[in-house]
Design a protein around this motif. Structure first.
Motif, mmCIF file in Angstrom:
data_model
loop_
_atom_site.group_PDB
_atom_site.id
_atom_site.type_symbol
_atom_site.label_atom_id
_atom_site.label_comp_id
_atom_site.label_asym_id
_atom_site.label_seq_id
_atom_site.Cartn_x
_atom_site.Cartn_y
_atom_site.Cartn_z
ATOM 1 N N LEU A 61 0.830 -1.206 0.000
ATOM 2 C CA LEU A 61 0.000 0.000 0.000
ATOM 3 C C LEU A 61 0.865 1.257 0.000
ATOM 4 O O LEU A 61 0.526 2.252 -0.661
ATOM 5 N N ALA A 62 1.982 1.206 0.723
ATOM 6 C CA ALA A 62 2.895 2.357 0.736
ATOM 7 C C ALA A 62 3.525 2.561 -0.635
ATOM 8 O O ALA A 62 3.723 3.705 -1.069
ATOM 9 N N VAL A 63 3.831 1.483 -1.347
ATOM 10 C CA VAL A 63 4.404 1.600 -2.686
ATOM 11 C C VAL A 63 3.352 2.088 -3.681
ATOM 12 O O VAL A 63 3.662 2.862 -4.592
ATOM 13 N N VAL A 64 2.106 1.660 -3.516
ATOM 14 C CA VAL A 64 1.022 2.189 -4.354
ATOM 15 C C VAL A 64 0.985 3.707 -4.251
ATOM 16 O O VAL A 64 0.822 4.418 -5.255
ATOM 17 N N ASP A 65 1.164 4.227 -3.042
ATOM 18 C CA ASP A 65 1.149 5.680 -2.832
ATOM 19 C C ASP A 65 2.312 6.381 -3.526
ATOM 20 O O ASP A 65 2.250 7.593 -3.770
ATOM 21 N N GLN A 66 3.381 5.641 -3.840
ATOM 22 C CA GLN A 66 4.516 6.224 -4.548
ATOM 23 C C GLN A 66 4.183 6.491 -6.018
ATOM 24 O O GLN A 66 4.901 7.210 -6.695
ATOM 25 N N GLY A 67 3.114 5.862 -6.526
ATOM 26 C CA GLY A 67 2.690 6.070 -7.911
ATOM 27 C C GLY A 67 3.404 5.205 -8.922
ATOM 28 O O GLY A 67 3.132 5.309 -10.125
ATOM 29 N N ILE A 68 4.279 4.308 -8.459
ATOM 30 C CA ILE A 68 5.112 3.557 -9.392
ATOM 31 C C ILE A 68 4.311 2.562 -10.222
ATOM 32 O O ILE A 68 4.691 2.223 -11.346
#
Length: 375
Positions: A132-139
């Motif tokens: 979920l934290a990586v989703v927030d990075q937009g990658i």
């Protein structure tokens, strides 16, 4: 490709040995991130660190299609021979090694010829929060196909075999507090016994029924109430619940039932029960096209007799948040048979490290086939 991977194997063995020796727990993978960054930069890759969290990504090429590979980087905190320590007993050291291997092979083979490859190293899978934290990075916003990998236990898959998808179940971990009233043991009518409330919760959980065709469970896994005095009725207690379901829709239904049970028990005893979800995993949402591409890759590398379409497992994996959060992402996770014993998360877990080279070959082949299919 097999010969190319075998030439890389000494380097992969060196990477694995370092990562295995230096485990770090979720959100604290600072040295792991540093090691990965420095290694990949020495190999000529342009590395992008994530903002505000550990982990990093490497992007090769430009334009469409955009294909991704995700590996996790954190270790567990557990007791090993009487000492609590960080420990790679879930195989993430092997996953990182395969991610590096896939990048080196992509560079060697000119992948992608057209399009974009994103390989990212995700923190905190064991906490269920890293994806979920990586989703927030937009990658992953522009990723069309996303692959993952997880080593499998020997009782689930033979060494040398692989599965084109892992159908993990959904899980929720709920923590709660019962707020009753203490009383003298001789005057139970003056109190509200938290233990009796807890017993009713257990009974209520056992009365929950969802679709019996789809596996699901709801059970109390921790309960703490009372002290050393046997003549005091405890008013307060803490508890934890573990909820499992093989499909997300059943988990939604199961959790609604659990909430109704808690509400009904609180009303029955006229107490307050506060609770919240401390961690959760969604069930796998496997894409048929991505699964087929991975299956073709497995057959190409190890043969049809060692290829399996899917493995259904009750364990959780936060990789599946990517396709749930971004439904346009076509994803699947490779299950790599590697003779893993005694089992995942066992403090002395071990596996056949030579299988990592096979994993690199399968993942690289899957990436290559995906790019070729979109020409």
């Amino acid at each position: 490709m097999k010969e190319q991977v075998q030439l890389l194997k000494p380097k992969l063995d060196e990477v694995f040995a370092h990562l295995h020796k230096h485990p770090e727990v979720s959100w604290k993978e600072t040295e792991t991130t540093r090691y990965l960054k420095e290694f990949l930069e020495r190999e000529g890759f342009n590395v992008n660190l994530f903002n505000g969290i550990t982990g990093l990504s490497v992007t090769i090429g430009e334009g469409k299609p955009v294909v991704g590979l995700r590996v996790d980087i954190d270790a567990l905190w557990q007791e090993v021979d009487g000492v609590y320590q960080a420990n790679h007993s879930c195989g993430h050291d092997g996953h990182m090694t395969m991610g590096i291997g896939a990048l080196l092979m992509a560079k060697e083979r000119g992948i992608p010829e057209k399009g974009t490859l994103k390989v990212f190293f995700q923190p905190a899978e064991e906490k269920g929060k890293g994806a979920l934290a990586v989703v927030d990075q937009g990658i992953i916003d522009d990723i069309e196909y996303l692959f993952g990998v997880h080593v499998r236990a020997a009782d689930e898959m033979n060494d040398g075999c692989s599965a084109a998808s892992l159908r993990h179940g959904a899980a929720k971990m709920v923590n709660g507090i019962i707020k009753g009233t203490e009383a003298h043991g001789a005057r139970p009518h003056q109190g509200k016994n938290a233990i009796e409330v807890g017993a009713s919760l257990v009974s209520g959980l056992q009365s929950i029924h969802c679709d019996p065709i789809i596996s699901h469970t709801a059970k109390m896994t921790m309960f703490q109430a009372g002290g050393e005095s046997a003549n005091i009725i405890p008013g307060n207690a803490k508890f934890s619940l573990d909820l499992r379901a093989q499909e997300n829709k059943v988990m939604d239904e199961l959790y609604q039932h659990v909430e109704r049970v808690i509400s009904a028990v609180a009303a029955q005893y006229d107490v307050v029960i506060d609770y919240d979800v401390m961690a959760e995993m969604v069930a796998a949402e496997v894409d048929a096209e991505a699964e087929e591409l991975m299956y073709q890759a497995i057959v190409s590398v190890v043969g049809e007799d060692k290829a399996t379409r899917t493995v259904v497992t009750p364990g959780g994996e936060d990789f599946h948040f990517y396709s749930v959060q971004r439904p346009t992402v076509k994803s699947t996770m490779l299950g790599l048979g590697c003779g893993l014993t005694p089992g995942l998360h066992h403090p002395h877990m071990t596996f056949n490290q030579d299988a990592l080279a096979t994993g690199v070959e399968i993942l690289t082949t899957a990436l290559e086939l995906t790019f070729q299919s979109k020409k």
